[in-house]
Enzyme design. Structure first.
Site, PDB file in Angstrom:
ATOM      1  N   ARG A  88     -21.109 -32.743  12.309  1.00  0.00           N
ATOM      2  CA  ARG A  88     -20.474 -31.589  12.942  1.00  0.00           C
ATOM      3  C   ARG A  88     -18.973 -31.507  12.655  1.00  0.00           C
ATOM      4  O   ARG A  88     -18.218 -32.405  13.018  1.00  0.00           O
ATOM      5  CB  ARG A  88     -20.726 -31.678  14.456  1.00  0.00           C
ATOM      6  CG  ARG A  88     -20.359 -30.421  15.207  1.00  0.00           C
ATOM      7  CD  ARG A  88     -20.764 -30.522  16.670  1.00  0.00           C
ATOM      8  NE  ARG A  88     -20.438 -29.305  17.399  1.00  0.00           N
ATOM      9  CZ  ARG A  88     -19.220 -29.023  17.839  1.00  0.00           C
ATOM     10  NH1 ARG A  88     -18.238 -29.865  17.648  1.00  0.00           N
ATOM     11  NH2 ARG A  88     -18.992 -27.878  18.472  1.00  0.00           N
ATOM     12  N   LYS A 143     -24.945  -9.711   9.501  1.00  0.00           N
ATOM     13  CA  LYS A 143     -26.160  -9.914  10.300  1.00  0.00           C
ATOM     14  C   LYS A 143     -26.340 -11.410  10.550  1.00  0.00           C
ATOM     15  O   LYS A 143     -27.132 -12.079   9.885  1.00  0.00           O
ATOM     16  CB  LYS A 143     -27.372  -9.297   9.570  1.00  0.00           C
ATOM     17  CG  LYS A 143     -28.578  -9.093  10.500  1.00  0.00           C
ATOM     18  CD  LYS A 143     -29.594  -8.167   9.851  1.00  0.00           C
ATOM     19  CE  LYS A 143     -30.916  -8.140  10.575  1.00  0.00           C
ATOM     20  NZ  LYS A 143     -30.870  -7.610  11.930  1.00  0.00           N
ATOM     21  N   GLU A 172     -23.384   0.552  19.127  1.00  0.00           N
ATOM     22  CA  GLU A 172     -24.803   0.581  18.749  1.00  0.00           C
ATOM     23  C   GLU A 172     -25.616  -0.025  19.889  1.00  0.00           C
ATOM     24  O   GLU A 172     -25.063  -0.408  20.929  1.00  0.00           O
ATOM     25  CB  GLU A 172     -25.030  -0.201  17.442  1.00  0.00           C
ATOM     26  CG  GLU A 172     -24.542  -1.638  17.498  1.00  0.00           C
ATOM     27  CD  GLU A 172     -24.601  -2.372  16.164  1.00  0.00           C
ATOM     28  OE1 GLU A 172     -25.413  -2.036  15.291  1.00  0.00           O
ATOM     29  OE2 GLU A 172     -23.813  -3.331  16.011  1.00  0.00           O
TER      30      GLU A 172
HETATM   31  N1  PLP Z   1     -27.804  -3.013  14.865  1.00  0.00           N
HETATM   32  C1  PLP Z   1     -28.052  -4.272  15.266  1.00  0.00           C
HETATM   33  C2  PLP Z   1     -27.041  -4.972  16.112  1.00  0.00           C
HETATM   34  C3  PLP Z   1     -29.242  -4.922  14.887  1.00  0.00           C
HETATM   35  O1  PLP Z   1     -29.481  -6.182  15.291  1.00  0.00           O
HETATM   36  C4  PLP Z   1     -30.171  -4.212  14.097  1.00  0.00           C
HETATM   37  C5  PLP Z   1     -31.416  -4.850  13.685  1.00  0.00           C
HETATM   38  O2  PLP Z   1     -31.719  -5.970  13.999  1.00  0.00           O
HETATM   39  C6  PLP Z   1     -29.884  -2.896  13.722  1.00  0.00           C
HETATM   40  C7  PLP Z   1     -28.678  -2.331  14.112  1.00  0.00           C
HETATM   41  C8  PLP Z   1     -30.841  -2.105  12.871  1.00  0.00           C
HETATM   42  O3  PLP Z   1     -30.869  -2.602  11.573  1.00  0.00           O
HETATM   43  P1  PLP Z   1     -32.153  -2.399  10.660  1.00  0.00           P
HETATM   44  O4  PLP Z   1     -32.404  -0.917  10.623  1.00  0.00           O
HETATM   45  O5  PLP Z   1     -31.742  -2.914   9.341  1.00  0.00           O
HETATM   46  O6  PLP Z   1     -33.274  -3.131  11.299  1.00  0.00           O
END
Ligand code: PLP
Length: 283
Positions: free
Chosen positions: A100, A147, A180
């Protein structure tokens, strides 16, 4: 039917799949992931998902665990070994195992995990029943465009939404605009027939479904505007919906205590939902 997972070169029973306790994904959420829908056996929008994985890895200076072409083979193997027809395939890359320390260790091999999940509800494509969302502060960091598996703020927010009797939350940034949903992109349709979704920045994820819907909307000749909108504007909208790989176009019929339209899917959302089903059927 027993589930099979892929973990670093091996296909193993799901219950026995494991990574090391010093995998940086476990200790720091130092990892990225993708979720690809499988509809009637086809991997939907696979290439854009792999492109986004590449971007996430680059942003974090993390190596691909296997070549892109090899990953495509593994995804298909996991789909096949799980007899997956409708559902999702999940794949996650973490930086790997090291003692770590905060800075990125040199010369370690990134880990790859792939799992599959059956989702019977996907059989008919987009679900036209509406959901409710509550507006809550966006507690996340400043790189929501990546992501990553670091999803605790989203888990906390979703938990609060559920405990308040809502299906999900739309998160609000410090300037009062919706970023979102906790795992989806947010859309509204105004009374002037404008389709609005937030423009891309580090404040939100550039959804693959979002991009697909924009293409479908363009082909339907809709008036698309990519800009931020407030909860007040959303509550006055004619229609609203969310998008993600597994929810496609999903109507939002209640925001906080405001019911939108007549509480049913709106006409423009329905046209997009039907367009999305056509796309799925032809993938
Ligand atoms: N926004 C967030 C925070 C997400 O976690 C996701 C999908 O997991 C999306 C938007 C939608 O992304 P996608 O259309 O690629 O699934």
């Amino acid at each position: 039917m027993s589930r099979i997972a892929y973990v670093n070169k091996a296909y193993v029973p799901h219950g026995q799949a494991a990574v090391h306790i010093e995998d940086r994904g476990y200790q720091f959420a130092d990892g990225v992931y993708e979720v690809v829908t499988v509809f009637k056996g086809a991997l939907i929008d696979e290439e854009p998902h792999l492109d986004r994985l590449d971007r996430s890895l680059n942003e974090l200076e993390m190596a691909w665990p296997v070549a892109r072409s090899a990953l495509k083979v593994i995804l298909r193997q996991v789909v096949r070994q799980n007899h997956l027809i409708n559902g999702v395939v999940y794949f996650q890359v973490t930086r790997g195992v090291a003692s770590r320390q905060f800075e990125y260790p040199k010369d370690i091999k990134s880990s790859l995990v792939v799992t599959a999940k059956h989702m019977r509800e996907l059989v008919h494509g987009p679900d036209k029943n509406g959901i409710s969302v509550v507006t809550l502060p966006d507690l996340r960091w400043q790189r929501c465009d990546i992501k990553t598996t670091g999803l605790l703020a989203s888990c906390m927010t979703k938990q609060r939404a559920k405990e308040s009797g809502f299906n999900d939350a739309w998160m609000i940034d410090r300037d009062g605009f919706i970023t979102e949903g906790t795992s989806n992109n947010a859309w509204i349709v105004t009374h002037d027939d404008e389709l609005i979704t937030r423009d891309i920045s580090n404040a939100l994820l550039n959804g693959i479904t979002r991009r697909r819907i924009l293409k479908i909307a363009e082909s339907q000749g809709l008036n698309i505007i990519e800009r931020a909108f407030t909860p007040q504007e959303a509550k006055k909208a004619r229609e609203a919906f969310i998008s993600s790989a597994s929810s496609f176009v999903k109507p939002v019929t209640k925001i906080d205590d405001c019911v939108l339209g007549n509480g049913q899917i709106g006409s423009l959302s329905e046209a997009l939902s039907n367009g999305f089903l056509d796309f799925l059927e032809n993938s």
